[in-house]
Design a protein around this motif. Structure first.
Motif, PDB file in Angstrom:
ATOM      1  N   ASP A  68       0.820  -1.211   0.000  1.00  0.00           N
ATOM      2  CA  ASP A  68       0.000   0.000   0.000  1.00  0.00           C
ATOM      3  C   ASP A  68       0.856   1.264   0.000  1.00  0.00           C
ATOM      4  O   ASP A  68       0.544   2.236  -0.717  1.00  0.00           O
ATOM      5  N   TYR A  69       1.916   1.274   0.782  1.00  0.00           N
ATOM      6  CA  TYR A  69       2.788   2.446   0.782  1.00  0.00           C
ATOM      7  C   TYR A  69       3.490   2.595  -0.568  1.00  0.00           C
ATOM      8  O   TYR A  69       3.598   3.695  -1.112  1.00  0.00           O
ATOM      9  N   ALA A  70       3.975   1.481  -1.114  1.00  0.00           N
ATOM     10  CA  ALA A  70       4.658   1.540  -2.411  1.00  0.00           C
ATOM     11  C   ALA A  70       3.700   1.998  -3.508  1.00  0.00           C
ATOM     12  O   ALA A  70       4.067   2.796  -4.375  1.00  0.00           O
ATOM     13  N   SER A  71       2.467   1.507  -3.465  1.00  0.00           N
ATOM     14  CA  SER A  71       1.474   1.903  -4.470  1.00  0.00           C
ATOM     15  C   SER A  71       1.155   3.392  -4.389  1.00  0.00           C
ATOM     16  O   SER A  71       0.785   4.016  -5.381  1.00  0.00           O
ATOM     17  N   ALA A  72       1.309   3.958  -3.173  1.00  0.00           N
ATOM     18  CA  ALA A  72       1.037   5.383  -2.972  1.00  0.00           C
ATOM     19  C   ALA A  72       2.233   6.254  -3.345  1.00  0.00           C
ATOM     20  O   ALA A  72       2.194   7.477  -3.176  1.00  0.00           O
ATOM     21  N   GLY A  73       3.310   5.620  -3.819  1.00  0.00           N
ATOM     22  CA  GLY A  73       4.478   6.367  -4.252  1.00  0.00           C
ATOM     23  C   GLY A  73       5.513   6.628  -3.180  1.00  0.00           C
ATOM     24  O   GLY A  73       6.478   7.371  -3.401  1.00  0.00           O
ATOM     25  N   VAL A  74       5.336   6.005  -2.019  1.00  0.00           N
ATOM     26  CA  VAL A  74       6.289   6.174  -0.924  1.00  0.00           C
ATOM     27  C   VAL A  74       7.473   5.225  -1.123  1.00  0.00           C
ATOM     28  O   VAL A  74       7.285   4.063  -1.499  1.00  0.00           O
TER      29      VAL A  74
ATOM     30  N   ASN B 237       9.990   1.560  -6.427  1.00  0.00           N
ATOM     31  CA  ASN B 237      10.326   2.382  -5.253  1.00  0.00           C
ATOM     32  C   ASN B 237      10.413   1.558  -3.972  1.00  0.00           C
ATOM     33  O   ASN B 237      10.402   2.107  -2.874  1.00  0.00           O
ATOM     34  N   LEU B 238      10.506   0.227  -4.113  1.00  0.00           N
ATOM     35  CA  LEU B 238      10.629  -0.650  -2.952  1.00  0.00           C
ATOM     36  C   LEU B 238      11.980  -1.354  -2.975  1.00  0.00           C
ATOM     37  O   LEU B 238      12.350  -1.968  -3.977  1.00  0.00           O
ATOM     38  N   THR B 239      12.710  -1.245  -1.870  1.00  0.00           N
ATOM     39  CA  THR B 239      14.018  -1.891  -1.728  1.00  0.00           C
ATOM     40  C   THR B 239      13.913  -3.028  -0.721  1.00  0.00           C
ATOM     41  O   THR B 239      13.520  -2.809   0.427  1.00  0.00           O
ATOM     42  N   PRO B 240      14.261  -4.254  -1.117  1.00  0.00           N
ATOM     43  CA  PRO B 240      14.182  -5.388  -0.187  1.00  0.00           C
ATOM     44  C   PRO B 240      15.412  -5.463   0.713  1.00  0.00           C
ATOM     45  O   PRO B 240      16.536  -5.225   0.268  1.00  0.00           O
ATOM     46  N   LEU B 241      15.183  -5.797   1.968  1.00  0.00           N
ATOM     47  CA  LEU B 241      16.269  -6.016   2.932  1.00  0.00           C
ATOM     48  C   LEU B 241      16.012  -7.359   3.604  1.00  0.00           C
ATOM     49  O   LEU B 241      15.098  -7.490   4.419  1.00  0.00           O
ATOM     50  N   MET B 242      16.800  -8.362   3.239  1.00  0.00           N
ATOM     51  CA  MET B 242      16.585  -9.696   3.785  1.00  0.00           C
ATOM     52  C   MET B 242      17.530  -9.958   4.950  1.00  0.00           C
ATOM     53  O   MET B 242      18.753  -9.897   4.808  1.00  0.00           O
ATOM     54  N   PHE B 243      16.957 -10.233   6.122  1.00  0.00           N
ATOM     55  CA  PHE B 243      17.748 -10.587   7.293  1.00  0.00           C
ATOM     56  C   PHE B 243      16.834 -11.190   8.355  1.00  0.00           C
ATOM     57  O   PHE B 243      15.610 -11.056   8.292  1.00  0.00           O
ATOM     58  N   ASP B 244      17.443 -11.840   9.331  1.00  0.00           N
ATOM     59  CA  ASP B 244      16.718 -12.440  10.453  1.00  0.00           C
ATOM     60  C   ASP B 244      16.873 -11.511  11.648  1.00  0.00           C
ATOM     61  O   ASP B 244      17.962 -11.377  12.201  1.00  0.00           O
ATOM     62  N   LEU B 245      15.788 -10.851  12.058  1.00  0.00           N
ATOM     63  CA  LEU B 245      15.902  -9.868  13.131  1.00  0.00           C
ATOM     64  C   LEU B 245      16.171 -10.472  14.502  1.00  0.00           C
ATOM     65  O   LEU B 245      16.463  -9.747  15.454  1.00  0.00           O
TER      66      LEU B 245
END
Length: 242
Positions: A20-26, A47-55
């Motif tokens: 939803d945020y990405a669709s809104a241009g954020v 406009n979406l950057t993936p960050l893969m990690f185990d928190l």
């Protein structure tokens, strides 16, 4: 808004928020462990950057946060897990699994991100209405979300002098892959799309506490004002066992 970071962005509420945020241009920093879904998101939204990690891995989390492609002004800490106890039996390993993700994982991402916080930034932390009353078989989940709520409310106090807002989010039952596993009746279950809208609306107005759906969470909050003995009697009937 100059950008948002979302943990738990590969499933449920977090996934819907990222879309939803990405669709809104954020500009979105989508954090998660599911590489396939992260790749699907990044291929769909430029406009979406993936960050893969185990928190739950503090070193891995710190490493990722040291090289963020941009600093967001909105931080949504949503990652979490839910497992229920067998009625009347406490499982310590289950308790640890839930706390490692819901509480320790949250602490890890806050520790890793706090170096970037500035006046005007906004933090949204997803808890649960389950933290406000004792629900059947929720010894691990409810206790972990009570810890999340306390941590978030304390941050509200400690970060206010720095002009950093913290919103604590208290969803009721939301239809997600997690709740799909539940074997009991879930009163007033709502869609993940509605949950995302409620959260985004609440964050947009910088509400300190975001409760939804309103009717269900209001009922539980009122129950939470009663003596504990009465609470237990009511909630054991409110949430029917499957």
């Amino acid at each position: 808004m100059s950008g948002v970071l979302i943990t738990g962005a590969t499933s449920g509420i977090g996934l819907q928020l990222a879309k939803d945020y990405a669709s809104a241009g954020v500009d979105v920093l989508a954090c998660g462990r599911n590489q396939t879904i992260l790749e699907q998101l990044s291929s769909r939204y430029s406009n979406l950057t993936p960050l893969m990690f185990d928190l739950t891995d503090v070193e891995q989390t710190e490493k990722v946060f040291k090289s963020l492609p941009f600093i967001p002004k909105l931080w949504i800490f949503n990652a979490g897990d839910c497992e229920y106890m067998e009625q009347g039996k406490v499982d310590a390993s289950l308790m640890k699994r839930v706390f490692d993700i819901n509480v320790i994982g949250l602490s890890n991402v806050i520790q890793a991100s706090q170096q970037y916080y500035e006046a005007g930034h906004h933090i949204g932390i997803v808890g649960s209405i389950a933290s406000e009353v004792a629900l059947p078989r929720a010894e691990a989940y409810g206790a972990s979300k009570a810890a999340v709520s306390y941590l978030a409310r304390t941050l509200q106090v400690d970060l206010k002098p720095k002009k950093i807002d913290v919103s604590v989010i208290y969803p009721g039952f939301v239809k997600t892959p997690l709740t799909d596993k539940n074997t009991f009746e879930m009163p007033m279950l709502i869609s993940v799309e509605r949950a995302s809208q409620e959260i985004r609306d609440g964050l947009n107005t910088r509400k300190t506490h975001i409760y939804f759906p309103r009717k269900f969470t209001t009922i539980l909050r009122l129950i939470g004002l009663l003596p504990y003995r009465w609470q237990n009697a009511i909630t054991s009937k409110l949430v029917a066992q499957g």
